[in-house]
Design an enzyme around this catalytic site. Sequence first.
Site, short mmCIF file in Angstrom:
data_model
loop_
_atom_site.label_atom_id
_atom_site.label_comp_id
_atom_site.label_asym_id
_atom_site.label_seq_id
_atom_site.Cartn_x
_atom_site.Cartn_y
_atom_site.Cartn_z
N VAL B 17 9.69 1.82 11.16
CA VAL B 17 11.14 1.76 11.40
C VAL B 17 11.81 3.07 10.99
O VAL B 17 12.66 3.60 11.72
CB VAL B 17 11.77 0.56 10.65
CG1 VAL B 17 13.27 0.52 10.92
CG2 VAL B 17 11.12 -0.74 11.07
N ARG B 48 7.01 8.84 0.18
CA ARG B 48 6.11 8.87 -0.97
C ARG B 48 4.92 9.80 -0.79
O ARG B 48 4.33 10.29 -1.72
CB ARG B 48 5.60 7.47 -1.29
CG ARG B 48 6.46 6.72 -2.28
CD ARG B 48 5.91 5.34 -2.51
NE ARG B 48 5.68 4.66 -1.21
CZ ARG B 48 5.23 3.41 -1.09
NH1 ARG B 48 4.94 2.71 -2.17
NH2 ARG B 48 5.07 2.86 0.10
N ARG B 49 4.51 9.96 0.50
CA ARG B 49 3.36 10.84 0.71
C ARG B 49 3.58 11.68 1.96
O ARG B 49 4.53 11.49 2.72
CB ARG B 49 2.06 10.04 0.81
CG ARG B 49 2.05 8.99 1.88
CD ARG B 49 0.77 8.17 1.84
NE ARG B 49 0.71 7.26 2.98
CZ ARG B 49 0.28 7.60 4.20
NH1 ARG B 49 -0.12 8.84 4.44
NH2 ARG B 49 0.28 6.71 5.18
N LYS B 106 15.44 -7.72 4.70
CA LYS B 106 15.96 -9.09 4.61
C LYS B 106 15.76 -9.70 3.22
O LYS B 106 16.61 -10.41 2.72
CB LYS B 106 15.32 -9.97 5.67
CG LYS B 106 13.80 -9.97 5.61
CD LYS B 106 13.16 -9.76 6.96
CE LYS B 106 13.39 -8.36 7.47
NZ LYS B 106 12.51 -7.94 8.55
N VAL B 133 17.99 -9.06 10.23
CA VAL B 133 17.75 -10.35 10.89
C VAL B 133 17.44 -10.12 12.36
O VAL B 133 18.22 -9.51 13.08
CB VAL B 133 18.98 -11.28 10.76
CG1 VAL B 133 18.71 -12.61 11.45
CG2 VAL B 133 19.35 -11.50 9.30
N GLU B 191 1.69 -8.57 8.56
CA GLU B 191 1.41 -7.65 7.45
C GLU B 191 -0.03 -7.88 6.96
O GLU B 191 -0.65 -8.90 7.25
CB GLU B 191 2.36 -7.95 6.28
CG GLU B 191 3.83 -7.84 6.62
CD GLU B 191 4.28 -6.40 6.87
OE1 GLU B 191 3.73 -5.50 6.21
OE2 GLU B 191 5.15 -6.19 7.72
N LYS B 206 15.93 -14.62 6.30
CA LYS B 206 16.85 -14.34 7.42
C LYS B 206 17.87 -15.46 7.58
O LYS B 206 19.04 -15.21 7.87
CB LYS B 206 16.04 -14.15 8.70
CG LYS B 206 15.16 -12.89 8.65
CD LYS B 206 14.12 -12.91 9.76
CE LYS B 206 13.22 -11.69 9.70
NZ LYS B 206 11.99 -11.86 10.54
#
Lengths: 433, 433
Positions: B17, B48-49, B106, B133, B191, B206
């Site tokens: 995103v 972070r990297r 969310k 959402v 995930e 949501k």
Amino acid sequence: MTEIEPLRIGVCGVGTVGLATINILQNQSSLVAARCGREVRVTHVGARRDHPDHNYGDAKVSRDVMDVARDPDVDVVVELIGGTTVAHEVMKIAIEHGKHVVTANKALIAEHGNQLIALAEASGVQLCFEAAVAGGIPVIKSVREALAGNAVSEVAGIINGTANFILTEMSNKGRAFEEVLLEAQALGYAEADPTFDVDGTDAAHKLVILASLAFGAPLSIDAPAKQGIQALTPEDLDYAKTLGYRVKHLGIARRAGGRIEMRVHPTLIPEDKQLAGIDGVLNAIMVKADAVGELLLVGPGAGGSATASSVCADIIDIARDHGVTGYPLGIPAGDLTPLPVIPWEEISSEWYLRLRVTDRPGVMSDITQKLASRGISIESLVQKASKEGDTDVPIVILIHAVPASLMNDAMKAVVALDEVQSDVALIRVESFD
Amino acid sequence: MTEIEPLRIGVCGVGTVGLATINILQNQSSLVAARCGREVRVTHVGARRDHPDHNYGDAKVSRDVMDVARDPDVDVVVELIGGTTVAHEVMKIAIEHGKHVVTANKALIAEHGNQLIALAEASGVQLCFEAAVAGGIPVIKSVREALAGNAVSEVAGIINGTANFILTEMSNKGRAFEEVLLEAQALGYAEADPTFDVDGTDAAHKLVILASLAFGAPLSIDAPAKQGIQALTPEDLDYAKTLGYRVKHLGIARRAGGRIEMRVHPTLIPEDKQLAGIDGVLNAIMVKADAVGELLLVGPGAGGSATASSVCADIIDIARDHGVTGYPLGIPAGDLTPLPVIPWEEISSEWYLRLRVTDRPGVMSDITQKLASRGISIESLVQKASKEGDTDVPIVILIHAVPASLMNDAMKAVVALDEVQSDVALIRVESFD
């Protein structure tokens, strides 16, 4: 609730939408006030005649709507008269008097929007028209604000509820066009003069507005090619269904290279597509854009209360100084460049062709030869059983994508055959892949 | 293009995103600038990297995202880290440093939104979370702005694309839950730890946000009753289909008197309802409100580019000073009153009950007696043929609306019968009439 002055609303026109708007602003006044951070008060109503059953609260009532447009005690003029004569005048006068304006009038915006938007920009007022397209569906806000980071490539949808109601009844119950039209009028879906609903004019007005917002071009009233639903028969809707399609009356605006397609016509849609399942008076608009992909918005495209919902959203945006005037966000009317429109004849699509032929050896070969010789290839061909007592048989042909010019030329050649009757149906097919 | 200073954006987190957001702002910079009336420039990226394949243009890059949150040369901090620890800290620091904030998170808004919104209000900055959402679907803008003149009575929808993908595959192809979950992970829909997608936690987050906006109440993280999709079998999805239903994992928030129902669970929906036809990774949200009636918004609920579309809409709203902080339009966080939540046990609905029984005379009468004695009436009852080699037969019962407490009590009594196995399925049915 605050020191900010109330926002004073003048409503011109008290038909179903006008009355519903007044009712919402009165009955939900504390909700609206909380959301706006200020009171929103209907102070002046313009109504050509007396409505003893209407309740306008404390509002002043004038017979002449121009009195509302000129009233120094009105901040926002809401035009809900309809038509493009008096309504046009009301909008112009209101803007010239420094008032924000809200309208649900698609014909007015499609025809005179360029002028009115430029006028509103020059006067520094907000001009909002969410209710002009698809009634209660927030399609204008979605295209203009929610997709502001996107390049929109296509807008397509069912944007006339009356036509969709008629097609749904014809398709599901095999009823004839004229019969369902009468019922639609009795139910209040269709106007006393339903011409604009059934001949595609109303859908074309809405498409003109959608295309302008989606592609960032001036409103172009003459751009859409237009076919209505008058010529459709339950028979063709039924053949389409047998082949796995539904027939919907669509408005389609699509970018193609540096030009745009704009067209309003009955369309075969594969039955597994969401648009194919939108029945009755519902509206639905599909938007394709580079970042988001595809969105579909479904809801009531007409009705007093649903349309008033959008009118009130515009009023609340104005009360919060969030109203958007005219075109794509922030771009002044004068900075927009018209997009060239691809003529109907050049627009390629698949086609549904239904013929009626005398069942004689060789006729099929004659027909397919006429198509093949023009480089037109057939996706599928179905010969239907003839009805009892009928010497002719219907033939339904699905044709791979070719431009309308080529298709029309081939159809003429086919109809010129002795065995082919003049009663043909030629309908575009869109797969939306 | 104007004298207004560019809006300087700091992006924290460069997953799909974050990167898509940076790409839109860079690749569509002239479109975005035109729509905002000012340039929008990514000036600082927190990652972070190292990502050698990423292009951040001229933006400064920091390893520590807090450097972005504190950067005086950043006007808007976009939090796309995820989780509720670092992300929470970034948002707090950014707000305290007077920056507007945008997030797609969310879990963060559902858990800490009340605090963050109050903080944003106190700091006079805008806090936007359209992407939190339903990804690319503009549901927050629609509920909050387009329906601002409405009292919303219900929000219900498919708000987890991973769960919907899994259910669609199970239902259409008879595949088992575990197998489809593995595929969803391989496809990047789920995930690495898919717990929140399949156990309903993500959908509950949501729903908490939607309910707050729809009903004008503070965010209430503990309000939703929650069931996931782990226990569903292809067999039950198939029985549901035979009965004319589809099973979808829904979030439902509904006003009932002065209280609200809030629940997330697998649900049988009549197949002719639009929500029943939303398949694959799509999201869809149905909103019922007094003026508009019913709206349905369908689109991509996840994906880098679609979610970034909503993030960019928020950024553009902020650039135009049209951003909305927090709750229903204009109402400060402190002025909201929590709405009492109806406990799961009290919520009435129709039910799908699937049992497995030993096929012995009298068993059906024993079961129906257990239901009847509790005032539970049967809408339909189907005894399925037993599979070969199986001594038990499945029985599927559709039950008229009763509260969960009564249904659970009856189910216990039924399962206590000698002939009834412990393997039962009990699923709520919603007709949305």
